[in-house]
Scaffold this motif. Structure first.
Motif, PDB file in Angstrom:
ATOM      1  N   THR A 176      13.092  -3.063  10.832  1.00 61.92           N
ATOM      2  CA  THR A 176      12.092  -3.725  11.672  1.00 61.92           C
ATOM      3  C   THR A 176      12.372  -3.497  13.146  1.00 61.92           C
ATOM      4  N   GLU A 188       0.866  -1.169   0.000  1.00 66.34           N
ATOM      5  CA  GLU A 188       0.000   0.000   0.000  1.00 66.34           C
ATOM      6  C   GLU A 188       0.908   1.226   0.000  1.00 66.34           C
ATOM      7  N   THR A 241       3.874   0.483   2.649  1.00 70.08           N
ATOM      8  CA  THR A 241       3.640  -0.460   3.732  1.00 70.08           C
ATOM      9  C   THR A 241       3.118  -1.779   3.185  1.00 70.08           C
ATOM     10  N   GLN A 285      10.593  -0.366  14.335  1.00 69.47           N
ATOM     11  CA  GLN A 285       9.144  -0.467  14.362  1.00 69.47           C
ATOM     12  C   GLN A 285       8.637  -1.255  15.558  1.00 69.47           C
ATOM     13  N   SER A 286       9.458  -2.103  16.131  1.00 69.67           N
ATOM     14  CA  SER A 286       8.982  -2.978  17.197  1.00 69.67           C
ATOM     15  C   SER A 286       8.622  -2.201  18.460  1.00 69.67           C
ATOM     16  N   GLY A 309       0.996  -4.781   4.861  1.00 70.03           N
ATOM     17  CA  GLY A 309       0.273  -5.125   6.082  1.00 70.03           C
ATOM     18  C   GLY A 309       0.413  -4.000   7.085  1.00 70.03           C
ATOM     19  N   GLU A 310       0.918  -4.309   8.252  1.00 70.78           N
ATOM     20  CA  GLU A 310       1.146  -3.308   9.300  1.00 70.78           C
ATOM     21  C   GLU A 310       2.585  -2.788   9.298  1.00 70.78           C
ATOM     22  N   GLU A 311       3.425  -3.372   8.460  1.00 70.67           N
ATOM     23  CA  GLU A 311       4.850  -3.067   8.488  1.00 70.67           C
ATOM     24  C   GLU A 311       5.226  -2.032   7.433  1.00 70.67           C
ATOM     25  N   LYS A 312       5.764  -0.908   7.871  1.00 72.85           N
ATOM     26  CA  LYS A 312       6.227   0.133   6.949  1.00 72.85           C
ATOM     27  C   LYS A 312       7.601  -0.255   6.423  1.00 72.85           C
TER      28      LYS A 312
END
Length: 100
Positions: free
Chosen positions: A91, A53, A68, A94-95, A70-73
């Protein structure tokens, strides 16, 4: 004081008219996706090309763009004055967890 206000208005107007458009931001993000540095980045690039997306944000004097899955940019870009800066989002950042 009045001169400083005039200078700020001129800079704001210049930033508004030189803000990068969505096409330029997308091209910069695609350039990052097409140049993976590791195997996991390469796999992420393939997934991003199929199911990502993309979101363009107009902040009037600057612009933001993100890719992105899913939820991961994966990619975050910022642009102003016709310049665009894109980076891969790790990652670990983002955690939101920290180790003590």
């Amino acid at each position: 004081m009045f001169r400083a206000l005039i200078v700020l208005i001129i800079i704001g107007v210049a930033a508004y008219f030189t803000r990068p458009d969505e096409a330029k931001m997308r091209a910069a993000a695609d350039a990052i996706l097409q140049n993976p540095q590791t195997i996991s980045e390469g796999i992420g690039s393939v997934v991003a090309s199929l199911a990502a997306e993309r979101h363009y944000d107009n902040y009037y004097v600057a612009a933001g763009y993100s890719v992105t899955v899913g939820e991961e940019k994966m990619i975050q870009c910022w642009g102003a004055f016709t310049q665009v800066k894109c980076d891969r989002v790790s990652t670990e950042s983002q955690s939101g967890t920290t180790s003590n």
